[in-house]
Enzyme design. Structure first.
Site, PDB file in Angstrom:
ATOM      1  N   LYS A  93       0.872  -1.168   0.000  1.00  0.00           N
ATOM      2  CA  LYS A  93       0.000   0.000   0.000  1.00  0.00           C
ATOM      3  C   LYS A  93       0.911   1.219   0.000  1.00  0.00           C
ATOM      4  O   LYS A  93       1.634   1.472   0.962  1.00  0.00           O
ATOM      5  CB  LYS A  93      -0.906   0.013   1.227  1.00  0.00           C
ATOM      6  CG  LYS A  93      -1.795   1.259   1.293  1.00  0.00           C
ATOM      7  CD  LYS A  93      -2.496   1.396   2.630  1.00  0.00           C
ATOM      8  CE  LYS A  93      -3.218   2.731   2.710  1.00  0.00           C
ATOM      9  NZ  LYS A  93      -3.751   3.000   4.060  1.00  0.00           N
ATOM     10  N   ASN A 202      -9.410   1.696   9.846  1.00  0.00           N
ATOM     11  CA  ASN A 202      -8.539   1.530  10.997  1.00  0.00           C
ATOM     12  C   ASN A 202      -9.069   2.320  12.187  1.00  0.00           C
ATOM     13  O   ASN A 202      -9.611   1.766  13.134  1.00  0.00           O
ATOM     14  CB  ASN A 202      -7.108   1.937  10.652  1.00  0.00           C
ATOM     15  CG  ASN A 202      -6.101   1.518  11.726  1.00  0.00           C
ATOM     16  OD1 ASN A 202      -4.908   1.546  11.509  1.00  0.00           O
ATOM     17  ND2 ASN A 202      -6.559   1.094  12.893  1.00  0.00           N
ATOM     18  N   THR A 203      -8.933   3.636  12.117  1.00  0.00           N
ATOM     19  CA  THR A 203      -9.270   4.485  13.261  1.00  0.00           C
ATOM     20  C   THR A 203     -10.698   4.288  13.745  1.00  0.00           C
ATOM     21  O   THR A 203     -10.945   4.215  14.952  1.00  0.00           O
ATOM     22  CB  THR A 203      -9.050   5.961  12.899  1.00  0.00           C
ATOM     23  OG1 THR A 203      -7.719   6.134  12.417  1.00  0.00           O
ATOM     24  CG2 THR A 203      -9.267   6.850  14.110  1.00  0.00           C
TER      25      THR A 203
END
Length: 324
Positions: A93, A202-203
């Protein structure tokens, strides 16, 4: 890149309360890939006996290394090459940061970095903005999938530019993975309904009150959004056709039309809500059938902003006509 996956959800591995919570969240969500930063792993020396590396191996989910924290082209390339050796995978990525505050990608050097990595045999998933030209250039240099953001990393605002995202989906014939800015399961469901191929989170999961439950909620939302897309979900927006008899004595109606235009402008009446608009028009224009004809037509949501803008301009213009 010629590979298929059982899930359309990718999950980040940072900022979880504990490794156990991360493992439980992964078990609940069943993502197709887990992203991991080589720099973050390097803090623990990638010692096989400590850190998150053993956990990644234990969970047996494909790892997608990223170049998080890289600010120059050469730094990103070097990190990618190191990640390929450490994680034993050609997947990368590509993150090339141009601004430390918003973590916005360096759009000036991103294409060059992607091109070099593709030539080096990497399967590059570039993290980018929703700019159509930039995404097209990434495809042109060999990226077989692109990861546009919904909003800046960590903001959780959801799709801040639906028009740009949906334009990407309509114009690019490669897998598109929405990465960054999704704060709610409904955000993930929405972009999947638009036809995007996957989302990366994610967060929104790691910093929620219950990461395990939130991971499951996002996984369910992704599946629901994809099912809706495949079922042919129609994007709701409205075009309002108004036909009035223009008579000089209708000055009152001109005032009401101006009022509606100002209310739409001040309140930002959502054009998705055809019932609200119909109610406003009925109240302001009266209920006599021979005085008005209102037709609500479902159209592609991409043009909703343009339609409401033209509607307001038309209303204000008609008001001036009535007064003249």
């Amino acid at each position: 890149y010629g590979e298929t996956f059982a899930s359309r959800l990718l999950l980040g591995t940072a900022r979880y309360p504990s490794p156990q919570v991360l493992e439980n969240a992964v078990t609940r969500a069943q993502p197709c890939m887990l992203t991991a930063s080589l720099r973050r792993q390097g803090a623990g020396g990638l010692d096989p006996s400590q850190g998150i590396w053993p956990l990644l191996q234990k969970m047996q989910v494909p790892v997608l290394p990223n170049t998080a924290g890289c600010h120059s082209l050469q730094e990103a390339i070097t990190t990618a090459e190191m990640a390929r050796e450490v994680f034993n995978t050609p997947w990368i990525k590509l993150e090339l940061i141009g601004d430390d505050y918003t973590l916005q990608p360096d759009t000036l050097n991103l294409v060059s970095a992607a091109e070099q990595l593709v030539k080096s045999g990497f399967k590059v998933l570039p993290y980018t903005t929703d700019d159509l030209v930039l995404c097209q250039r990434l495809v042109d240099v060999g990226c077989q999938a692109v990861m546009p953001w919904a909003a800046p990393i960590g903001t959780g605002k959801g799709p801040i530019n639906p028009y740009a995202l949906r334009t990407l989906r309509e114009r690019l014939n490669v897998p598109l993975i929405v990465d960054a800015g999704l704060g709610l399961p409904s955000h993930a469901c929405q972009v999947m309904e638009w036809g995007f191929d996957a989302v990366l989170l994610n967060t929104a999961v790691a910093l929620s009150q219950d990461p395990v439950a939130m991971a499951g909620a996002f996984a369910d939302a992704v599946r629901a959004g994809r099912s809706a897309f495949l079922a042919g979900a129609r994007r709701r927006s409205v075009l309002i056709r108004l036909k009035f008899q223009l008579k000089k004595e209708n000055q009152r109606r001109g005032n009401l039309l101006r009022e509606l235009g100002e209310k739409a402008w001040e309140r930002d009446i959502p054009v998705r809500d055809s019932d609200l608009i119909r109610t406003e028009l009925t109240r302001l224009l009266g209920k006599k059938k021979n005085d008005k004809h209102i037709t609500i037509i479902t159209l592609n949501e991409n043009i909703q902003s343009l339609l409401i803008s033209h509607l307001i301009k038309y209303i204000l213009h008609m008001s001036d006509v009535y007064h003249s």
